[in-house]
Design a protein around this motif. Sequence first.
Motif, PDB file in Angstrom:
ATOM      1  N   VAL A 124       0.855  -1.198   0.000  1.00 23.51           N
ATOM      2  CA  VAL A 124       0.000   0.000   0.000  1.00 23.51           C
ATOM      3  C   VAL A 124       0.890   1.246   0.000  1.00 23.51           C
ATOM      4  CG1 VAL A 124      -1.857  -1.150   1.302  1.00 23.51           C
ATOM      5  CG2 VAL A 124      -0.238   0.320   2.505  1.00 23.51           C
ATOM      6  N   MET A 125       0.287   2.334  -0.406  1.00 26.24           N
ATOM      7  CA  MET A 125       1.010   3.603  -0.399  1.00 26.24           C
ATOM      8  C   MET A 125       0.226   4.593   0.458  1.00 26.24           C
ATOM      9  SD  MET A 125       2.400   5.680  -3.689  1.00 26.24           S
ATOM     10  CE  MET A 125       3.730   4.555  -4.040  1.00 26.24           C
ATOM     11  N   VAL A 126       0.939   5.349   1.244  1.00 27.57           N
ATOM     12  CA  VAL A 126       0.302   6.371   2.076  1.00 27.57           C
ATOM     13  C   VAL A 126       0.933   7.712   1.725  1.00 27.57           C
ATOM     14  CG1 VAL A 126      -0.196   7.118   4.426  1.00 27.57           C
ATOM     15  CG2 VAL A 126       0.002   4.677   3.922  1.00 27.57           C
ATOM     16  N   ILE A 127       0.102   8.704   1.464  1.00 29.13           N
ATOM     17  CA  ILE A 127       0.628  10.023   1.085  1.00 29.13           C
ATOM     18  C   ILE A 127       0.152  11.049   2.102  1.00 29.13           C
ATOM     19  CG2 ILE A 127       0.690  11.793  -0.712  1.00 29.13           C
ATOM     20  CD1 ILE A 127       0.096   9.472  -2.736  1.00 29.13           C
ATOM     21  N   ASP A 128       1.097  11.691   2.755  1.00 31.08           N
ATOM     22  CA  ASP A 128       0.758  12.686   3.775  1.00 31.08           C
ATOM     23  C   ASP A 128       0.606  14.049   3.089  1.00 31.08           C
ATOM     24  OD1 ASP A 128       0.511  14.365   5.927  1.00 31.08           O
ATOM     25  OD2 ASP A 128       1.996  13.297   7.137  1.00 31.08           O
ATOM     26  N   LEU A 129      -0.646  14.471   2.940  1.00 27.36           N
ATOM     27  CA  LEU A 129      -0.898  15.722   2.208  1.00 27.36           C
ATOM     28  C   LEU A 129      -0.395  16.944   2.981  1.00 27.36           C
ATOM     29  CD1 LEU A 129      -4.445  15.077   0.676  1.00 27.36           C
ATOM     30  CD2 LEU A 129      -2.209  14.628  -0.308  1.00 27.36           C
ATOM     31  N   ARG A 130      -0.181  16.801   4.264  1.00 24.08           N
ATOM     32  CA  ARG A 130       0.347  17.926   5.049  1.00 24.08           C
ATOM     33  C   ARG A 130       1.825  18.144   4.758  1.00 24.08           C
ATOM     34  NH1 ARG A 130      -1.365  15.031  10.474  1.00 24.08           N
ATOM     35  NH2 ARG A 130      -0.135  13.530   9.297  1.00 24.08           N
ATOM     36  N   CYS A 139       9.024   7.118  -6.723  1.00 21.48           N
ATOM     37  CA  CYS A 139       8.360   8.299  -6.169  1.00 21.48           C
ATOM     38  C   CYS A 139       8.582   8.414  -4.660  1.00 21.48           C
ATOM     39  CB  CYS A 139       6.862   8.253  -6.473  1.00 21.48           C
ATOM     40  SG  CYS A 139       6.047   6.751  -5.924  1.00 21.48           S
ATOM     41  N   VAL A 140       8.789   7.270  -4.009  1.00 30.65           N
ATOM     42  CA  VAL A 140       8.989   7.274  -2.556  1.00 30.65           C
ATOM     43  C   VAL A 140      10.388   7.784  -2.226  1.00 30.65           C
ATOM     44  CG1 VAL A 140       9.057   5.833  -0.473  1.00 30.65           C
ATOM     45  CG2 VAL A 140       7.363   5.364  -2.260  1.00 30.65           C
ATOM     46  N   THR A 141      11.367   7.276  -2.945  1.00 29.84           N
ATOM     47  CA  THR A 141      12.752   7.656  -2.611  1.00 29.84           C
ATOM     48  C   THR A 141      13.068   9.097  -3.003  1.00 29.84           C
ATOM     49  OG1 THR A 141      13.496   6.763  -4.715  1.00 29.84           O
ATOM     50  CG2 THR A 141      13.653   5.305  -2.817  1.00 29.84           C
ATOM     51  N   THR A 142      12.312   9.642  -3.949  1.00 28.34           N
ATOM     52  CA  THR A 142      12.639  11.003  -4.393  1.00 28.34           C
ATOM     53  C   THR A 142      11.799  12.075  -3.702  1.00 28.34           C
ATOM     54  OG1 THR A 142      11.130  10.631  -6.236  1.00 28.34           O
ATOM     55  CG2 THR A 142      13.477  10.402  -6.704  1.00 28.34           C
ATOM     56  N   ARG A 161       9.445  13.634   2.376  1.00 29.45           N
ATOM     57  CA  ARG A 161       9.117  12.345   3.006  1.00 29.45           C
ATOM     58  C   ARG A 161       7.596  12.254   3.205  1.00 29.45           C
ATOM     59  NH1 ARG A 161      13.523  11.865   1.486  1.00 29.45           N
ATOM     60  NH2 ARG A 161      15.392  11.243   2.618  1.00 29.45           N
ATOM     61  N   ALA A 162       6.860  12.621   2.163  1.00 34.13           N
ATOM     62  CA  ALA A 162       5.397  12.626   2.270  1.00 34.13           C
ATOM     63  C   ALA A 162       4.786  11.337   1.747  1.00 34.13           C
ATOM     64  CB  ALA A 162       4.837  13.814   1.484  1.00 34.13           C
ATOM     65  N   THR A 163       5.590  10.500   1.079  1.00 33.27           N
ATOM     66  CA  THR A 163       5.050   9.256   0.512  1.00 33.27           C
ATOM     67  C   THR A 163       5.652   8.056   1.229  1.00 33.27           C
ATOM     68  OG1 THR A 163       4.756  10.317  -1.622  1.00 33.27           O
ATOM     69  CG2 THR A 163       4.777   7.931  -1.610  1.00 33.27           C
ATOM     70  N   TYR A 164       4.766   7.235   1.719  1.00 41.02           N
ATOM     71  CA  TYR A 164       5.208   6.039   2.452  1.00 41.02           C
ATOM     72  C   TYR A 164       4.743   4.814   1.696  1.00 41.02           C
ATOM     73  CZ  TYR A 164       5.440   9.626   6.030  1.00 41.02           C
ATOM     74  OH  TYR A 164       5.715  10.771   6.714  1.00 41.02           O
ATOM     75  N   PHE A 165       5.518   3.766   1.836  1.00 39.83           N
ATOM     76  CA  PHE A 165       5.195   2.552   1.089  1.00 39.83           C
ATOM     77  C   PHE A 165       5.553   1.337   1.936  1.00 39.83           C
ATOM     78  CE2 PHE A 165       6.463  -0.898  -1.767  1.00 39.83           C
ATOM     79  CZ  PHE A 165       5.355  -0.965  -2.594  1.00 39.83           C
ATOM     80  N   GLY A 166       4.735   0.321   1.861  1.00 34.94           N
ATOM     81  CA  GLY A 166       5.084  -0.885   2.603  1.00 34.94           C
ATOM     82  C   GLY A 166       4.017  -1.946   2.558  1.00 34.94           C
ATOM     83  N   ASP A 167       4.257  -2.965   3.359  1.00 34.63           N
ATOM     84  CA  ASP A 167       3.401  -4.152   3.392  1.00 34.63           C
ATOM     85  C   ASP A 167       2.359  -3.991   4.494  1.00 34.63           C
ATOM     86  OD1 ASP A 167       2.340  -6.700   3.407  1.00 34.63           O
ATOM     87  OD2 ASP A 167       4.049  -7.584   4.470  1.00 34.63           O
ATOM     88  N   VAL A 168       1.096  -3.945   4.095  1.00 30.56           N
ATOM     89  CA  VAL A 168       0.044  -3.702   5.083  1.00 30.56           C
ATOM     90  C   VAL A 168      -0.327  -4.995   5.827  1.00 30.56           C
ATOM     91  CG1 VAL A 168      -2.021  -4.097   3.660  1.00 30.56           C
ATOM     92  CG2 VAL A 168      -2.029  -2.260   5.352  1.00 30.56           C
ATOM     93  N   LYS A 169       0.154  -6.109   5.343  1.00 38.88           N
ATOM     94  CA  LYS A 169      -0.136  -7.360   6.062  1.00 38.88           C
ATOM     95  C   LYS A 169       0.780  -7.519   7.275  1.00 38.88           C
ATOM     96  CE  LYS A 169      -2.465 -10.279   2.720  1.00 38.88           C
ATOM     97  NZ  LYS A 169      -2.348 -11.416   1.808  1.00 38.88           N
ATOM     98  N   ASP A 170       1.811  -6.712   7.356  1.00 38.37           N
ATOM     99  CA  ASP A 170       2.696  -6.722   8.517  1.00 38.37           C
ATOM    100  C   ASP A 170       2.236  -5.581   9.437  1.00 38.37           C
ATOM    101  OD1 ASP A 170       4.693  -6.381  10.354  1.00 38.37           O
ATOM    102  OD2 ASP A 170       6.342  -6.506   8.894  1.00 38.37           O
ATOM    103  N   PRO A 171       1.716  -5.907  10.615  1.00 40.31           N
ATOM    104  CA  PRO A 171       1.169  -4.848  11.488  1.00 40.31           C
ATOM    105  C   PRO A 171       2.216  -3.886  12.034  1.00 40.31           C
ATOM    106  CG  PRO A 171       1.142  -6.977  12.601  1.00 40.31           C
ATOM    107  CD  PRO A 171       1.577  -7.245  11.214  1.00 40.31           C
ATOM    108  N   ASN A 172       3.488  -4.250  11.914  1.00 34.84           N
ATOM    109  CA  ASN A 172       4.529  -3.387  12.481  1.00 34.84           C
ATOM    110  C   ASN A 172       5.147  -2.430  11.470  1.00 34.84           C
ATOM    111  OD1 ASN A 172       4.351  -4.614  15.083  1.00 34.84           O
ATOM    112  ND2 ASN A 172       5.396  -6.397  14.200  1.00 34.84           N
TER     113      ASN A 172
END
Lengths: 264, 390
Positions: A57-63, A217-220, A224-235
Amino acid sequence: MEISRREFVSKAFKSSLYQITNFPEEDLSLRKEDPLIRMQRELERALEKPREQRKWVMVIDLRKCVGCKACTIACVAENSLPPGVAYRPVIEEEIGTYPNVTRRFIPRPCMQCDNPPCVPVCPVKATWKREDGIVVIDYDTCIGCRYCIVACPYNARYFDFGEHYTEKTPKLMNYEKRKFFEYGEEWERKGEESPIGNARKCHFCIHRIENGELPACVTTCIGRATYFGDVKDPNTLVSQLISKPNVVRLKEEFGTEPKVYYLL
Amino acid sequence: MMRTKILFFIALIVILSLGSIGLYERLTFGHRLTAYGSYAAWGLWVASYIYFIGLSAGAFLFSSLIYVFNVKKLEKIGKLSLYTALVTLILALLIIWFDIGHMDRFWEFITRPNFNSMMNNMIYMYTAYFIILLLEFLIVSKPSILIGPLNRVGSVRILSMLGAIGVPLATLFHGGVGALFAVVGARPYWFSALFPVLFLAGALLSGGALLTFFVAYLWTSKDEEYKGIVSMLGRLVLFMLFFYILFEWAEFSIPWWAGISGALGVHRESALLVLTGPFWWVFWVVHILFGVLIPLALLTSKRSNSKLVGLAGLLISLTFMGVRLNSVIPGAITVELKGLEEAFQSNRLVYYYFPTLHEWLVLFFVVGVGLILMYVGVRFFGVMKVSKNG
């Protein structure tokens, strides 16, 4: 009380030294772990699992998004995107009226919907949702009917018309002719060969992910407004971020179940 | 007659010459010369496809009046209606073939079918329809091809059976073309249960009107029977014109009067685009004036004659292209996310569409092919003459 210059400098130095050495570590933001480092670690952890046990999943912090569009350009460069194809444009929104006015920037990658309207319409099964949640296109099968493009409620699919940015200049630049690696395969845009004449879209940089790299897009993202990762891992960072009340998704009412979340 | 023939050939040469340029460009430059993009992904060629397929379904359903519903008065034009349906089906498939990104991969419809996709189902229905049409036409043209047990059954009975299969098929596939659009939930302008029915009503109207024009102007004998056929066709077209306008009224009046909430709000925007947008004249002048009001006057006038009825048919069938453009484009240019157009600058990323010269030229090529096929029908298959089997 008078104080000599020598004493002042000495006291100031000692005071600064004290502050640096005795300040609680967690409050020193510069010493915090960069989210990229954490996401990289989490990515490597996720890749150790079989594909069906992870969900990207990707999470984008609009703030935090400042609208620099570095992600848009990084994506264009990474995937050698032609004119008229932008997997991740950034929408600029103006809220309020002068003098009470603010701006908001909304990057719009493919939503990688859990119920993707673009998939069932494809007449030749050239697009599908993988076990890890990414909606992919088989360039060698896609006939270019563009039904998926009209079916996407986010306008996140594009048609490759076979154009080049430098085609009407004295020389077609090499950066437009170079090979690129979408879906883990080697592609070159020439003649009428795929992906020219195909539908194209953001795929969370599968070719990078599966080689242990975060999406371009995450690394650039400078903020640091774009986050990416595995949502099946709760941590993971993304799992923690989307469990907050300030999370929204685009066009929730369509029931597409997007896998791109926005933080307000 | 000679003068008409010369004019026809001049028109054919001009259309085909222009069309050949379009064909050359399409095969050489792919989709580079088109005006559609990724936010307005379908354009003139898709509109032309539904236009031709509508003509085909309409002409075929007219033939079913003869072979299935046994309307004796029209049996003379059976062959013409079948041939018109066949030719317009070929034109529809030809233009949509030019529209796809990889023309060489059309066979994937058969080898990799996705039965969840309305578009794929269409291809199967077209194939079945094409076979039925071809068989019916062959039997009508040359009943002697029926040999053995088939001959004993008789051409009339076989035609009736084929027609009986064809009627639900034609209804399904043209309703299906409407459904191809209507199932796209992302486009409120299309996402309506009325859309497939509207398509079907449009098919009957435009296909019937084209047949009426053909019979009125190109039929070889001009006897009393001819006048009777034209008059009957005229009445049928008039009935279908009322029928179509009723559906169209429903389609536009609801969003026009409705509030602006939710999806209906977006539907309203698209409907207003048709009625008052930059191409308002396509609806009001091309469709309403030339496609409805003038034909209505011609068909209902006390001084109406076969030629005027034929003219009404020509006007309705030609201007229906405007209706098809208004069916496709306003839905295709729906603004999905506000601000997206400005987010990345490109002429392929705009919510606006007007066909390029190239797109028109390719359409000319297809029309040219249609004219040749119609000529072949008239010259070699005698579709404008009375045949033994009607």
